[in-house]
Scaffold this active site. Structure first.
Site, PDB file in Angstrom:
ATOM      1  N   ASP A 128      -4.409   1.092  -6.653  1.00  0.00           N
ATOM      2  CA  ASP A 128      -4.443  -0.198  -5.961  1.00  0.00           C
ATOM      3  C   ASP A 128      -3.962  -1.316  -6.884  1.00  0.00           C
ATOM      4  O   ASP A 128      -4.216  -1.282  -8.089  1.00  0.00           O
ATOM      5  CB  ASP A 128      -5.876  -0.481  -5.496  1.00  0.00           C
ATOM      6  CG  ASP A 128      -5.959  -1.666  -4.553  1.00  0.00           C
ATOM      7  OD1 ASP A 128      -4.950  -1.966  -3.882  1.00  0.00           O
ATOM      8  OD2 ASP A 128      -7.029  -2.297  -4.485  1.00  0.00           O
TER       9      ASP A 128
ATOM     10  N   ASN B 293      -2.605   2.149   6.171  1.00  0.00           N
ATOM     11  CA  ASN B 293      -1.457   1.394   5.661  1.00  0.00           C
ATOM     12  C   ASN B 293      -0.337   1.236   6.679  1.00  0.00           C
ATOM     13  O   ASN B 293       0.583   0.437   6.466  1.00  0.00           O
ATOM     14  CB  ASN B 293      -0.904   2.046   4.391  1.00  0.00           C
ATOM     15  CG  ASN B 293      -1.813   1.903   3.190  1.00  0.00           C
ATOM     16  OD1 ASN B 293      -1.789   2.730   2.285  1.00  0.00           O
ATOM     17  ND2 ASN B 293      -2.653   0.870   3.167  1.00  0.00           N
TER      18      ASN B 293
END
Length: 251
Positions: free
Chosen positions: A29, A77
């Site tokens: 991330d 996502n």
């Protein structure tokens, strides 16, 4: 560029304890935040994140980890912009196309875990080819979680168990936790020892929901493109210093 390049620079610096994880999973991330801090586009961040993934693989090889699982693309996502998704899919294809030789050179087996049906035909075929070409490699197992969620994985396992019962290949009364694990994409023959999340967030984002019950968790503010071998070493050192009890009383 090979995965081993520059690793020898760390040979005299790294001083690990004996308690080394066999299976490390990483939630990668911080690509977007990293790029934004530099006045760059998110796409630049993702490409830089690709090189961070290569460094992580190099580290795993050098220190003889058995399994490295990288969370590359969550099923959530897909909610990102169409342009960003297009770039991510192109980067995924680029990585598969350009890394196959290195995977074979360093005896790495690639396995893509997740719902691959949503990918376009070209990408699905490329995944199939690279998985087949590296299938017999016996070194590091590299799992790439793409279009993946932990709940989806458990749901798929349940469906397979139901089919097995209907086909009389499995008895309802015979189902145990081990049975469920056997139907998962990542089973627990080599459990996840350590989960690392970069980027400063302290959550698991639906990653390996079943498999990380007893995993050690390590959260760092370091953004993924900055996660180098020294940062990986910090995570391993922290793991080595922890007492893993598995429900037992502390010594």
């Amino acid at each position: 560029m090979s995965y081993s390049k520059n690793n020898m620079l760390f040979k005299n610096v790294l001083n690990f304890k004996k308690n080394i994880p066999s299976h490390v999973a990483i939630i990668m991330d911080g690509n977007g935040k990293w790029a934004r801090k530099r006045g760059k586009s998110r796409f630049f961040g993702h490409f830089s994140g690709f090189y961070a993934a290569r460094r992580a693989i190099s580290f795993a090889l050098f220190h003889k980890l058995k399994i490295l699982t990288l969370y590359a693309f969550s099923s959530d996502n897909w909610n990102r912009s169409p342009r960003e998704i297009k770039v991510l899919m192109e980067l995924f294809f680029y990585a598969l196309s350009n890394e196959t030789n290195n995977l074979n050179k360093y005896n790495i087996r690639l396995k893509v875990i997740g719902n691959k049906e949503k990918f376009n035909t070209v990408l699905k075929n490329k995944i199939r080819v690279v998985e087949k070409e590296t299938l017999k490699n016996t070194g590091l197992l590299l799992n790439i979680a793409a279009n993946y969620s932990g709940r989806w994985e458990i749901l798929e396992a349940i469906k397979k168990i139901v089919v097995a019962i209907k086909c009389k290949n499995l008895s309802l009364n015979a189902i145990t936790e081990s049975t469920v694990s056997d139907f998962l994409l990542i089973n627990e023959k080599i459990p996840v020892d350590l989960v690392i999340r970069t980027g400063g967030e302290c959550r698991l984002s639906n990653f390996l929901v079943w498999q990380i019950s007893y995993s050690e968790l390590y959260f760092t503010n370091t953004l993924w493109p900055d996660f180098d071998r020294k940062e990986f070493k910090k995570a391993i050192d922290e793991f080595s210093n922890r007492e893993r009890r598995f429900g037992r009383v502390s010594h």
